[in-house]
Design an enzyme around this catalytic site. Structure first.
Site, PDB file in Angstrom:
ATOM      1  N   ASP A   1       0.843  -1.186   0.000  1.00 33.12           N
ATOM      2  CA  ASP A   1       0.000   0.000   0.000  1.00 33.12           C
ATOM      3  C   ASP A   1       0.883   1.243   0.000  1.00 33.12           C
ATOM      4  OD1 ASP A   1       0.884   0.229   2.587  1.00 33.12           O
ATOM      5  OD2 ASP A   1      -1.021  -0.319   3.513  1.00 33.12           O
TER       6      ASP A   1
ATOM      7  N   GLY B   1      -0.200   6.055   2.816  1.00 35.23           N
ATOM      8  CA  GLY B   1      -0.954   7.264   3.118  1.00 35.23           C
ATOM      9  C   GLY B   1      -1.856   7.123   4.327  1.00 35.23           C
TER      10      GLY B   1
ATOM     11  N   ASP C   1      -3.524   8.319  -1.907  1.00 32.59           N
ATOM     12  CA  ASP C   1      -4.871   8.873  -1.981  1.00 32.59           C
ATOM     13  C   ASP C   1      -5.131   9.713  -0.742  1.00 32.59           C
ATOM     14  OD1 ASP C   1      -4.771   6.569  -0.404  1.00 32.59           O
ATOM     15  OD2 ASP C   1      -6.918   6.230  -0.582  1.00 32.59           O
TER      16      ASP C   1
ATOM     17  N   GLN D   1     -12.036   6.870  -3.677  1.00 27.94           N
ATOM     18  CA  GLN D   1     -12.492   7.438  -2.411  1.00 27.94           C
ATOM     19  C   GLN D   1     -13.895   8.022  -2.579  1.00 27.94           C
ATOM     20  OE1 GLN D   1     -11.383   7.248   0.595  1.00 27.94           O
ATOM     21  NE2 GLN D   1      -9.308   6.431   0.328  1.00 27.94           N
TER      22      GLN D   1
ATOM     23  N   GLY E   1     -11.175   3.762   2.056  1.00 27.13           N
ATOM     24  CA  GLY E   1     -11.982   4.617   2.906  1.00 27.13           C
ATOM     25  C   GLY E   1     -13.225   3.990   3.483  1.00 27.13           C
TER      26      GLY E   1
ATOM     27  N   ASP F   1      -7.835  -7.544   2.099  1.00 31.13           N
ATOM     28  CA  ASP F   1      -6.763  -7.713   3.085  1.00 31.13           C
ATOM     29  C   ASP F   1      -7.291  -7.261   4.426  1.00 31.13           C
ATOM     30  OD1 ASP F   1      -5.248  -5.043   4.218  1.00 31.13           O
ATOM     31  OD2 ASP F   1      -6.317  -4.645   2.350  1.00 31.13           O
TER      32      ASP F   1
ATOM     33  N   CYS G   1      -6.307 -27.464   8.726  1.00 33.66           N
ATOM     34  CA  CYS G   1      -5.061 -26.711   8.882  1.00 33.66           C
ATOM     35  C   CYS G   1      -4.051 -27.478   9.732  1.00 33.66           C
ATOM     36  CB  CYS G   1      -5.337 -25.336   9.500  1.00 33.66           C
ATOM     37  SG  CYS G   1      -5.558 -25.332  11.290  1.00 33.66           S
TER      38      CYS G   1
ATOM     39  N   CYS H   1      -5.095 -27.629  13.505  1.00 32.34           N
ATOM     40  CA  CYS H   1      -6.221 -28.518  13.811  1.00 32.34           C
ATOM     41  C   CYS H   1      -5.856 -29.989  13.608  1.00 32.34           C
ATOM     42  CB  CYS H   1      -7.435 -28.153  12.963  1.00 32.34           C
ATOM     43  SG  CYS H   1      -8.274 -26.645  13.524  1.00 32.34           S
TER      44      CYS H   1
ATOM     45  N   HIS I   1      -3.928 -21.180  12.042  1.00 30.77           N
ATOM     46  CA  HIS I   1      -5.327 -21.598  11.921  1.00 30.77           C
ATOM     47  C   HIS I   1      -6.195 -20.493  11.331  1.00 30.77           C
ATOM     48  CE1 HIS I   1      -9.324 -23.125  12.717  1.00 30.77           C
ATOM     49  NE2 HIS I   1      -9.589 -21.931  13.236  1.00 30.77           N
TER      50      HIS I   1
END
EC number: 2.4.2.29
Length: 373
Positions: free
Chosen positions: A90, A93, A144, A193, A220, A270, A310, A313, A339
């Site tokens: 990223d 900002g 941005d 935005q 945003g 994300d 996983c 587990c 996990h």
């Protein structure tokens, strides 16, 4: 970057993205490695155990420490971290804005103080790309102007003006650098935005879609507004976001957020939630989430989730994890993070499979049904 929409189920999309370092199937969740590492995990965990195809790193933090020049000298993010698949970085900002009480955006960029040593810095559309060229990230995000919610109409209008201006500066600069042989294997995403103002989102979406970005991000949101407001905003703007480029909703979110926004046409996500919650003892499962510190798990032989395949587990009980958490044993952070990230990555795979079968609406109903059992 190669991009193709392969399947649709109503508005949900299953796409294929190919970068220099990996092939990414969507819907895709990107684990957050702010400092070029997922907290408590390493590159082997991410590639061999979790099979993550892409992770996110943060320009603000890496620019300040160890610096973009050090990372470039070490072979970019891939050589530095030894994660040989894709990186999205990223612009920094958001951190420049949120971590600094004295940050001052103006028409040219954002002035801020380092949270490490108090030194003064200035991010511009060009400088954040220069840092990301040094990182050699596969996907670069532009600078941005973030709007804190709730926001006045005047503040949203100013944000749109700056964001569109900076987007044009960024894409022009990227083309110039590529003509000079810089960033040839790197891709650039614009960021839309507009707060929760539908008309502002439309204006910004259309302006950025006219520019030659490789993908488009929605910024945003998930900054304190109600979930339904976020969902309605995404739904309202989607008709104006190009179908032929990846769509990335930044900083989102809960499992429910992923399902709801995939239903509205989002491809990429994300969020720090799976790893942050893991460190606090909260674990995600097919039937919802729970906290492992509760006394009821002291002698529980079962895994976190009987439906989960996983590493954690398959090998460890709730009782053992309860013990590790209460003892403040560092091993807990790794096992819990493995996990929770597996849960998120697997949720994305399950959504893709449902889209391919044109059964996403049925998947969504079953997803919520399991959470009420």
């Amino acid at each position: 970057m190669e991009f193709k929409v392969e399947y649709k189920s109503a508005n949900a999309r299953a796409c294929r993205i190919k970068t220099t370092h990996s092939e990414i199937l969507t819907p895709a969740f990107m684990p957050v490695g702010t400092l070029a590492a997922i907290k408590s995990l390493d590159a082997i965990d991410m590639s061999e155990i979790l099979d993550a195809k892409i992770i996110l790193a943060n320009t603000y933090h890496l620019y300040l420490r160890p610096s973009s020049k050090v990372i470039k000298q070490m072979g970019g993010l891939h050589g530095f971290s030894k994660f040989d698949r894709s990186f999205l970085t990223d612009s920094g900002g958001f951190q420049a804005f949120s971590l600094n009480k004295i940050s001052k955006p103006d028409e040219e960029g954002i002035k801020f103080k380092s949270h490490i040593d108090g030194s003064l810095h200035y991010f511009t559309p060009k400088s954040v790309l220069d840092a990301q060229y040094d990182f050699n990230s596969d996907i670069m995000m532009i600078l941005d102007d973030l709007v804190a919610l709730p926001a006045s109409k005047e503040r949203i209008e100013l944000s749109l003006k700056r964001t569109i201006k900076w987007a044009k500066e960024a894409i022009d600069y990227h083309k110039l650098k590529q003509n000079q042989g810089v960033g040839m294997g790197q891709n650039i995403f614009g960021i839309i935005q507009g707060g929760t103002d539908f008309e502002a989102r439309r204006i910004c979406s259309q302006a950025l879609c006219e520019m030659d970005f490789d993908g488009l991000a929605i910024g945003g949101l998930s900054v304190g507004e109600e979930n339904e407001v976020m969902y309605d905003t995404v739904e309202a703007m989607m008709p104006y976001v190009d179908n032929n480029r990846p769509r990335y909703l930044m900083g989102v979110g809960t499992p429910e957020d992923l399902v709801e926004n995939v239903a509205r046409g989002v491809d990429m996500f994300d969020c720090v939630m799976p790893t942050r919650n893991a460190r606090n003892g909260t674990l995600f499962t097919s039937f919802g989430k729970f906290n492992i510190k509760k006394a009821e798990f002291i002698t529980d032989h079962s895994p976190i989730d009987s439906k989960c395949s996983c590493y954690t587990c398959k090998n460890f009980s709730r009782a053992y994890l309860n013990h590790l958490f209460k003892a403040k044993e560092l091993t807990f952070f790794r096992l819990a993070s493995l996990h929770n990230l597996h849960y998120y990555l697997n949720l994305a795979k399950q959504m893709r499979e449902a889209i391919i079968k044109n059964e996403f609406e049925n998947f969504k109903k079953e997803f919520y049904r399991q959470r009420t059992c």
